[in-house]
Design an enzyme around this catalytic site. Structure first.
Site, mmCIF file in Angstrom:
data_model
loop_
_atom_site.group_PDB
_atom_site.id
_atom_site.type_symbol
_atom_site.label_atom_id
_atom_site.label_comp_id
_atom_site.label_asym_id
_atom_site.label_seq_id
_atom_site.Cartn_x
_atom_site.Cartn_y
_atom_site.Cartn_z
ATOM 1 N N SER A 105 18.993 5.958 80.945
ATOM 2 C CA SER A 105 19.356 7.035 81.858
ATOM 3 C C SER A 105 19.036 8.379 81.227
ATOM 4 O O SER A 105 19.087 8.524 79.995
ATOM 5 C CB SER A 105 20.858 6.931 82.124
ATOM 6 N N TYR A 145 30.206 6.292 79.102
ATOM 7 C CA TYR A 145 29.060 5.643 79.776
ATOM 8 C C TYR A 145 27.772 5.988 79.040
ATOM 9 O O TYR A 145 26.975 5.112 78.690
ATOM 10 C CB TYR A 145 28.984 6.092 81.240
ATOM 11 N N LYS A 192 24.730 3.714 76.816
ATOM 12 C CA LYS A 192 23.265 3.730 76.986
ATOM 13 C C LYS A 192 22.579 4.132 75.685
ATOM 14 O O LYS A 192 21.582 3.525 75.290
ATOM 15 C CB LYS A 192 22.863 4.706 78.109
HETATM 16 P P1 NAD Z 1 24.682 -0.785 90.764
HETATM 17 O O1 NAD Z 1 26.109 -0.729 90.378
HETATM 18 O O2 NAD Z 1 24.341 -0.621 92.199
HETATM 19 O O3 NAD Z 1 24.004 -2.123 90.227
HETATM 20 C C1 NAD Z 1 24.422 -2.752 89.037
HETATM 21 C C2 NAD Z 1 24.619 -4.228 89.368
HETATM 22 O O4 NAD Z 1 24.994 -4.923 88.178
HETATM 23 C C3 NAD Z 1 25.721 -4.467 90.394
HETATM 24 O O5 NAD Z 1 25.231 -5.310 91.413
HETATM 25 C C4 NAD Z 1 26.828 -5.126 89.591
HETATM 26 O O6 NAD Z 1 27.599 -6.024 90.382
HETATM 27 C C5 NAD Z 1 26.043 -5.823 88.498
HETATM 28 N N1 NAD Z 1 26.791 -6.056 87.258
HETATM 29 C C6 NAD Z 1 27.506 -5.168 86.536
HETATM 30 N N2 NAD Z 1 28.031 -5.761 85.464
HETATM 31 C C7 NAD Z 1 27.645 -7.060 85.489
HETATM 32 C C8 NAD Z 1 27.858 -8.169 84.644
HETATM 33 N N3 NAD Z 1 28.619 -8.096 83.554
HETATM 34 N N4 NAD Z 1 27.301 -9.362 84.982
HETATM 35 C C9 NAD Z 1 26.539 -9.465 86.094
HETATM 36 N N5 NAD Z 1 26.295 -8.447 86.923
HETATM 37 C C10 NAD Z 1 26.841 -7.249 86.627
HETATM 38 O O7 NAD Z 1 23.937 0.332 89.878
HETATM 39 P P2 NAD Z 1 22.450 0.862 89.989
HETATM 40 O O8 NAD Z 1 22.497 2.264 90.500
HETATM 41 O O9 NAD Z 1 21.587 -0.129 90.655
HETATM 42 O O10 NAD Z 1 22.117 0.960 88.442
HETATM 43 C C11 NAD Z 1 21.449 -0.082 87.748
HETATM 44 C C12 NAD Z 1 21.318 0.299 86.284
HETATM 45 O O11 NAD Z 1 20.652 1.568 86.183
HETATM 46 C C13 NAD Z 1 22.658 0.461 85.562
HETATM 47 O O12 NAD Z 1 22.524 -0.071 84.270
HETATM 48 C C14 NAD Z 1 22.844 1.968 85.511
HETATM 49 O O13 NAD Z 1 23.602 2.364 84.404
HETATM 50 C C15 NAD Z 1 21.411 2.452 85.385
HETATM 51 N N6 NAD Z 1 21.222 3.834 85.898
HETATM 52 C C16 NAD Z 1 21.575 4.125 87.179
HETATM 53 C C17 NAD Z 1 21.428 5.438 87.634
HETATM 54 C C18 NAD Z 1 21.845 5.819 89.035
HETATM 55 O O14 NAD Z 1 22.049 7.007 89.284
HETATM 56 N N7 NAD Z 1 21.940 4.890 89.972
HETATM 57 C C19 NAD Z 1 20.909 6.430 86.791
HETATM 58 C C20 NAD Z 1 20.544 6.072 85.493
HETATM 59 C C21 NAD Z 1 20.705 4.762 85.052
HETATM 60 N N1 UFG Z 2 27.445 17.446 93.055
HETATM 61 C C1 UFG Z 2 28.146 18.234 93.953
HETATM 62 N N2 UFG Z 2 29.017 17.600 94.783
HETATM 63 C C2 UFG Z 2 29.235 16.273 94.768
HETATM 64 C C3 UFG Z 2 28.504 15.474 93.856
HETATM 65 C C4 UFG Z 2 27.625 16.107 93.006
HETATM 66 O O1 UFG Z 2 27.984 19.460 93.986
HETATM 67 O O2 UFG Z 2 30.063 15.769 95.546
HETATM 68 C C5 UFG Z 2 26.504 18.121 92.153
HETATM 69 C C6 UFG Z 2 26.853 17.889 90.693
HETATM 70 O O3 UFG Z 2 27.821 18.812 90.266
HETATM 71 C C7 UFG Z 2 25.487 18.058 90.040
HETATM 72 C C8 UFG Z 2 24.499 17.524 91.101
HETATM 73 O O4 UFG Z 2 25.220 17.558 92.340
HETATM 74 O O5 UFG Z 2 25.229 19.407 89.824
HETATM 75 C C9 UFG Z 2 24.063 16.095 90.846
HETATM 76 O O6 UFG Z 2 25.229 15.299 90.638
HETATM 77 P P1 UFG Z 2 25.191 13.696 90.584
HETATM 78 O O7 UFG Z 2 26.577 13.256 90.278
HETATM 79 O O8 UFG Z 2 24.552 13.153 91.812
HETATM 80 O O9 UFG Z 2 24.185 13.390 89.379
HETATM 81 P P2 UFG Z 2 24.294 13.749 87.834
HETATM 82 O O10 UFG Z 2 22.954 14.298 87.440
HETATM 83 O O11 UFG Z 2 25.452 14.571 87.511
HETATM 84 O O12 UFG Z 2 24.510 12.330 87.161
HETATM 85 C C10 UFG Z 2 23.824 11.141 87.581
HETATM 86 C C11 UFG Z 2 24.648 9.942 87.154
HETATM 87 C C12 UFG Z 2 24.690 9.888 85.657
HETATM 88 C C13 UFG Z 2 23.290 9.828 85.126
HETATM 89 C C14 UFG Z 2 22.498 11.013 85.627
HETATM 90 C C15 UFG Z 2 21.054 10.908 85.188
HETATM 91 O O13 UFG Z 2 25.946 10.027 87.687
HETATM 92 O O14 UFG Z 2 25.367 8.748 85.229
HETATM 93 O O15 UFG Z 2 22.540 11.070 87.039
HETATM 94 O O16 UFG Z 2 20.527 9.697 85.577
HETATM 95 F F1 UFG Z 2 23.323 9.867 83.800
#
Ligand code: NAD
Ligand code: UFG
Length: 370
Positions: free
Chosen positions: A148, A172, A176
């Protein structure tokens, strides 16, 4: 643990190659997982998804099957399992040989990680340690890991380049960062391993069908899921956190990326792994390289939605960065991948998903009380 779906067989229709290659996708029922499973099937891979449905529902993969049709869904197998239970993983690997693993399974809510750090360590770290051990035991040594942009902390310089200083700001983020380091150490000790760490910026949008998308449980933490819930009437207004940043309009800048582009980034990473025996352990940013403010995002969404989103200006959210966006040069040069979609398409597809599924996969307001 239960095994569902049909085992990988031949007989797929018009696919683009890769027949015979088999990929395990952990967290395959989640937001990014479902979109990636879909693209893998379309590209001709045989896919096994494993998930414990902690943050997802079986319906999500049923929808993927529906989108790709019966021929391609014959190449998708689902195994219910929890990565923190080693036996579950042993059964997953006993079922089949995998050429590579894409590892999404993890918990990702920053505030929850602050309240329950032990849960994040157990799930994200123990789950990945188990996965590595079982992969090693079964001779599978190609791994794409979901990292991430959170590993850049509050970047002093933007765009973020892959060798920028890394820093975690919450439990979190620490999982990572630690897992990136751990996978580097493991690869160093086992040079035959091929590992790609993908640092996602802000994934949003949904598949163009509007049948799969992000369906957060409870109050959304992230911007687009929150805006979407205002649009469908589940929340009265959007709180905009911070309007005194040193940016174009005072609100924070992020690099939003269409989830379908992100899924394609995983295909590019897989192809790189297959083609590069000495790749080692390498990190790539997956973003667009373009920064968008919160208010610009609200306007783009309003354009797709056709109405105004009520907003309330609020103080900054603790721990937020002013500006985060990616340098995309390394992924472009080495993976041959770049994002195709802009924020207009991201908002169009986000709204299409919201419009068709205002209460997510369950489709029922009563089941989505929070
Ligand atoms: P998500 O929660 O939609 O998907 C994660 C999936 O993993 C879920 O279906 C959950 O049920 C499953 N899971 C969690 N723990 C498990 C376990 N112990 N065994 C089996 N299954 C398990 O999240 P996502 O947005 O699809 O994110 C996927 C990955 O990408 C995560 O590792 C997250 O940290 C990373 N990531 C997401 C974002 C984002 O903004 N969505 C940004 C950066 C990194
Ligand atoms: N924001 C608002 N109102 C809301 C939600 C968010 O103003 O209700 C603002 C936040 O303050 C920020 C921007 O929108 O300025 C983006 O916020 P997000 O929560 O959508 O995304 P972030 O960049 O803060 O964080 C997300 C994930 C993190 C991850 C990061 C980079 O939550 O875990 O993206 O992948 F690390």
């Amino acid at each position: 643990m239960a095994i569902g779906g049909v085992g990988a067989g031949g007989g797929a229709g018009s696919v683009e190659g890769q027949q015979g290659r088999s990929v395990l996708v952990t967290g395959g029922a989640g937001f990014i997982g479902t979109h990636t499973v879909l693209r893998l099937l379309e590209k001709g891979y045989a896919v096994t998804a494993v998930d414990n449905f902690h943050n997802s529902v079986p319906e999500a993969l049923d929808r993927v099957r529906h989108i790709v049709g019966p021929a391609l869904s014959a190449r998708l197998q689902f195994i219910f399992g929890d990565l923190t239970i080693k036996d579950d993983l042993e059964k997953v690997f006993a079922a089949k040989r995998y050429d590579a693993v894409i590892h999404f399974a993890g918990l990702k809510a920053v505030a929850e990680s602050v309240a329950h750090p032990e849960m994040y360590n157990r799930n994200n770290i123990v789950g990945t340690v188990n996965l590595y051990d079982v992969m090693k035991k079964h001779g599978c040594n190609k791994l794409v890991f979901s990292s991430s942009a959170t590993v850049y902390g509050q970047p002093e310089k933007v765009p973020c380049v892959e060798d920028s200083p890394l820093k975690a700001l919450n439990p979190y983020g620490r999982t990572k960062l630690y897992l990136e380091e751990m996978l580097r150490d493991y690869q160093h000790a086992n040079p035959e391993w091929r590992t790609i760490l993908l640092r996602y910026f802000n994934p949003i949008g949904a598949h163009q069908s509007g049948d799969i998308g992000e369906d957060p449980k409870g109050v959304p933490n992230n911007l687009l899921p929150y805006i979407q819930q205002v649009a469908v009437g589940r929340r009265p207004e959007l709180n905009v956190y911070g309007h005194d940043y040193r940016t174009r309009d005072g609100t924070a800048v992020r690099d939003y990326i269409h989830v379908v582009d992100l899924a394609d980034g995983h295909i590019a990473a897989l192809e790189k792994l297959f083609a590069t025996p000495d790749i080692g352990c390498v990190a790539y940013n997956l973003g667009t390289g373009r920064g968008t403010t919160v208010l610009e995002m609200v306007s783009a969404f309003e354009k797709a939605y056709g109405k105004k989103i009520p907003v309330k200006m609020c103080p900054r959210r603790p721990g937020d960065s002013e500006q985060v966006y990616a340098s995309t040069a390394k992924a472009e040069q080495e993976l041959g991948w770049r994002a195709k979609y802009g924020i207009e398409e991201m908002c169009r597809d986000q709204w299409n998903w919201a419009r068709k599924n205002p209460y997510g996969y369950c489709g029922d307001a009563a089941e989505n009380k929070d």
